[in-house]
Design a protein around this motif. Structure first.
Motif, PDB file in Angstrom:
ATOM      1  N   GLN A  66      -2.251   6.326  -5.667  1.00  0.00           N
ATOM      2  CA  GLN A  66      -3.382   5.414  -5.579  1.00  0.00           C
ATOM      3  C   GLN A  66      -3.670   5.163  -4.102  1.00  0.00           C
ATOM      4  N   GLN A  67      -4.633   5.885  -3.561  1.00  0.00           N
ATOM      5  CA  GLN A  67      -4.981   5.758  -2.150  1.00  0.00           C
ATOM      6  C   GLN A  67      -6.056   4.692  -1.978  1.00  0.00           C
ATOM      7  N   PRO A  68      -5.726   3.538  -1.377  1.00  0.00           N
ATOM      8  CA  PRO A  68      -6.780   2.553  -1.105  1.00  0.00           C
ATOM      9  C   PRO A  68      -7.850   3.192  -0.233  1.00  0.00           C
TER      10      PRO A  68
ATOM     11  N   TYR B 229       0.822  -1.214   0.000  1.00  0.00           N
ATOM     12  CA  TYR B 229       0.000   0.000   0.000  1.00  0.00           C
ATOM     13  C   TYR B 229       0.851   1.258   0.000  1.00  0.00           C
TER      14      TYR B 229
ATOM     15  N   ASN C 124      -9.637   2.762  -5.286  1.00  0.00           N
ATOM     16  CA  ASN C 124      -8.882   3.963  -4.929  1.00  0.00           C
ATOM     17  C   ASN C 124      -9.814   5.129  -4.632  1.00  0.00           C
TER      18      ASN C 124
ATOM     19  N   ARG D 235       0.501   4.318  -2.628  1.00  0.00           N
ATOM     20  CA  ARG D 235       0.332   5.710  -2.203  1.00  0.00           C
ATOM     21  C   ARG D 235       1.403   6.626  -2.781  1.00  0.00           C
TER      22      ARG D 235
END
Length: 249
Positions: free
Chosen positions: A184-186, A174, A223, A178
């Motif tokens: 790409q923010q989960p 993750y 995302n 990021r």
């Protein structure tokens, strides 16, 4: 849903393109939770599509958590999605995040990592195209030197090309997402879990002897733009892992 600039929208199946259009329209009108949609016939006329395609698109939006089906009453806007496995800041937390939050020692053993073409099913779930580069990884996850889970990760390489060259015995998946450009923010995930008997391979990997069940979890992570970026299957030792969830209305 914002269109991923790395994916050609015209390459997606018609029902997925229609689902994106309907979701965009719903966000534009900012409909209230529980608001009813027009009938499937009216939607078919509005979007100039067959009712079969409309039904498939609505089903896709149900899978995304945007809509709920009402038996004999059509479709309605679902409650705003809550982050599954989320921390107090509302983001989806990975295995490393959770271990750090709980003050536990975490390590990973990468069994395999490679780039290969996405299958048709993977492409549908991850909103890419069949044959596109997919980063795939199998690894064992340890807490305090005890093996907890075997994990199978699949991500479109286009969302974070650095995935292919990263040493995931040292880095968090993750964190790499990021740090991607664009980042790409989960943000939220669809998560399901079931108890089952371990396969022979899982018994070996998880050091299982005797009648120990496993918890098999499937997670599709989205995302900040509601684009699916990760498909992961995890097999946890049932005697070393407890699944907890908060249920809200």
């Amino acid at each position: 849903m914002a269109t991923n600039p790395l994916i050609d929208p015209e390459a997606l199946p018609l029902y997925l393109r229609l689902a994106d259009r309907i979701e965009t329209d719903l966000r534009a009108i900012d409909g209230a939770d529980g608001a009813r949609l027009p009938s499937e016939r009216q939607l078919a006329e509005r979007y100039e599509a067959s009712r079969v395609t409309i039904r498939a698109a609505l089903g896709e939006l149900r899978e995304r958590g945007i809509l709920v089906s009402l038996p004999a009453r059509g479709w309605a806007i679902a409650a705003a999605p809550k982050s599954r496995g989320a921390g107090t800041d509302g983001r989806v937390m990975g295995f490393t995040d959770l271990a750090q939050q709980r003050g536990q020692r975490m390590r990973s053993e990468v069994l395999s990592a490679a780039v290969r073409p996405a299958t048709v099913r993977e492409a549908e779930l991850l909103h890419t195209v069949a044959g596109a580069d997919l980063f795939e990884m199998h690894r064992l996850r340890y807490l305090n030197d005890l093996v907890i889970a075997v994990e199978h990760n699949r991500l479109p390489l286009a969302v974070a090309p650095a995935l292919a060259g990263t040493d995931f015995t040292r880095r968090s998946l993750y964190d790499v997402l990021r740090e991607a450009t664009p980042k790409q923010q989960p943000h939220y995930a669809d998560y399901s879990v079931e108890a089952r008997i371990a396969t022979d391979q899982e018994r070996t990997q998880l050091d299982i002897s005797g009648p120990v069940p496993i918890l098999a979890a499937t997670q599709l992570t989205f995302n900040q733009e509601a684009v699916p970026i990760e498909l992961t299957i995890q097999a946890y030792r049932g005697d070393r892992y407890t699944f907890r969830a908060s249920i809200t209305d």
